[in-house]
Scaffold this active site. Structure first.
Site, PDB file in Angstrom:
ATOM      1  CB  CYS A  45      -0.942  -0.007   1.222  1.00  0.00           C
ATOM      2  SG  CYS A  45      -1.935   1.446   1.506  1.00  0.00           S
ATOM      3  CD1 TRP A  81      -5.887  -3.874   4.642  1.00  0.00           C
ATOM      4  CD2 TRP A  81      -4.020  -4.669   4.312  1.00  0.00           C
ATOM      5  NE1 TRP A  81      -5.172  -2.963   3.668  1.00  0.00           N
ATOM      6  CE2 TRP A  81      -4.023  -3.345   3.409  1.00  0.00           C
ATOM      7  CE3 TRP A  81      -2.786  -5.429   4.136  1.00  0.00           C
ATOM      8  CZ2 TRP A  81      -3.050  -3.023   2.477  1.00  0.00           C
ATOM      9  CZ3 TRP A  81      -1.798  -5.171   3.215  1.00  0.00           C
ATOM     10  CH2 TRP A  81      -1.886  -3.939   2.303  1.00  0.00           C
ATOM     11  NE  ARG A 109     -11.851  -1.708   0.433  1.00  0.00           N
ATOM     12  CZ  ARG A 109     -10.898  -1.368  -0.103  1.00  0.00           C
ATOM     13  NH1 ARG A 109     -10.546  -0.206  -0.496  1.00  0.00           N
ATOM     14  NH2 ARG A 109     -10.114  -2.232  -0.836  1.00  0.00           N
ATOM     15  CB  THR A 111      -8.379   1.461   4.608  1.00  0.00           C
ATOM     16  OG1 THR A 111      -8.622   2.716   5.473  1.00  0.00           O
ATOM     17  CG2 THR A 111      -9.654   1.387   3.771  1.00  0.00           C
ATOM     18  CD  GLU A 127      -6.034  11.016   4.877  1.00  0.00           C
ATOM     19  OE1 GLU A 127      -4.982  11.059   4.274  1.00  0.00           O
ATOM     20  OE2 GLU A 127      -7.206  10.138   4.250  1.00  0.00           O
ATOM     21  CB  SER A 128      -1.792   8.085   4.839  1.00  0.00           C
ATOM     22  OG  SER A 128      -2.171   8.656   3.456  1.00  0.00           O
ATOM     23  CE1 TYR A 173      -4.287   1.555  -6.130  1.00  0.00           C
ATOM     24  CE2 TYR A 173      -2.597   3.514  -6.046  1.00  0.00           C
ATOM     25  CZ  TYR A 173      -3.079   2.201  -5.719  1.00  0.00           C
ATOM     26  OH  TYR A 173      -2.297   1.368  -5.094  1.00  0.00           O
TER      27      TYR A 173
END
Length: 332
Positions: A45, A81, A109, A111, A127-128, A173
């Site tokens: 990812c 995952w 979802r 994530t 949230e990255s 993407y």
């Protein structure tokens, strides 16, 4: 099947889901404390990758623990995952089970990346971008003084982040998951226009925002190191390769070879390219029904150890350093 894998807009464009967790390390309920926080990360990812890069560059791997998740849709649910052995916070085998344990009413979802407060057993953020900013602001004994988001450059960093995220990070993407030709063509035009902007900037400066590394570089790196091996092939982004952009290619080598002022992981250790390719080509069934994993380009083929000739590896030449210590993360 594609719409189940990747949400679509009416015009056939890929629409990335967003989630709304507002907690931050440094808030009254989530104080800065060594050993208190845990991050779940998956190798394939790119959003996980940029969080790991921030963790490495800030020298926080001794303070914030990490669990590596495996992408195995056959064993996992609501996100794909799983863990090859029970993870250490809740003793779960599936990331969905971690979400359920930490956020009992969460129905979205599941994530990664996912940041958890181990002491309260609560979800902090998935949230990255927010997690990167938190990690940049955390000050703990032994961490580096690197500042990825210096105040005087914040508006310029935000501007290039917006371009890189929409047209490049997410652009590959949008290309790969488009279900209509017009949507694919639009995503491709935006991708290569943005790569031209990046190439131009890197022809003038060592890094994206001037001659020292910022979070903008950490956001671009995960896409570029995967580009030739995965996105160019699987996502049909093959009109140009990284080698077609000489300054971008040299920047990629520079990033790969950087030495972080820490005894822990280095940037070159932050991804297993072969495993990431296996994941992309074997798990994204609608894009590659046969599951055949290409023979390359491999990490060796990318030739990332070749001299980049972009500048010194000296700490003060590469990084902005903190002018003062603050625990409050900047807003994203």
């Amino acid at each position: 099947m594609m719409k189940e894998l990747a949400p679509q807009t009416a015009d056939g464009s890929y629409s990335r889901p967003s989630y709304d967790f507002q907690a931050r390390i440094g808030d009254p309920n989530f104080p800065v404390e060594s050993g208190r926080y845990h991050i779940y990360i998956g190798n394939a990812c790119p959003w996980c990758h940029r969080v790991l890069l921030a963790l490495i560059v800030r020298g926080l791997t001794e303070h914030i623990s990490v669990t590596w998740a495996a992408d195995d849709p056959e064993r996992a649910s609501r996100g794909g995952w799983v863990f090859n052995s029970p993870e250490p916070v809740f003793g779960k085998n599936d990331l969905r089970e971690v979400y359920d344990a930490a956020q009992t009413r969460y129905k979205g979802r599941c994530t990664a990346p996912l940041l958890i407060d181990k002491k309260q057993r609560k979800l902090v953020s998935n949230e990255s971008s927010d997690i990167m900013r938190m990690l940049n602001s955390v000050q703990l004994p032994g961490c580096t003084d690197v500042n990825l988001y210096p105040q005087e450059l914040q508006s310029e960093i935000d501007e290039i982040n917006d371009l890189v995220y929409d047209k490049i990070n997410n652009g590959v993407y949008k290309s790969g998951f488009s279900t209509l030709q017009a949507a694919y063509d639009r995503a491709q035009q935006e991708l290569y226009s943005a790569l031209d902007v990046v190439e131009q900037r890197l022809s003038q400066h060592r890094f994206l925002v001037g001659d020292k590394l910022t979070e903008a570089d950490l956001r671009l790196y995960p896409t570029i190191i995967r580009y030739d091996s995965a996105y160019a092939i699987l996502f049909k982004c093959s009109r140009r390769r990284v080698s077609d952009y000489p300054h971008l290619q040299a920047w990629l080598r520079d990033m790969y070879q950087l030495k972080v002022p820490s005894e822990g992981l280095q940037i070159k250790d932050s991804i297993d390219v072969a495993d990431a390719c296996r994941s992309y080509f074997s798990q994204l069934f609608p894009l590659n029904p046969g599951g055949i994993v290409p023979a390359g380009p491999t990490l060796d083929d990318l030739d990332l150890t070749q001299a980049h000739k972009r500048g010194s590896s000296d700490l003060k030449s590469v990084f902005h350093l903190q002018r003062h210590h603050s625990s409050a993360p900047a807003a994203v």
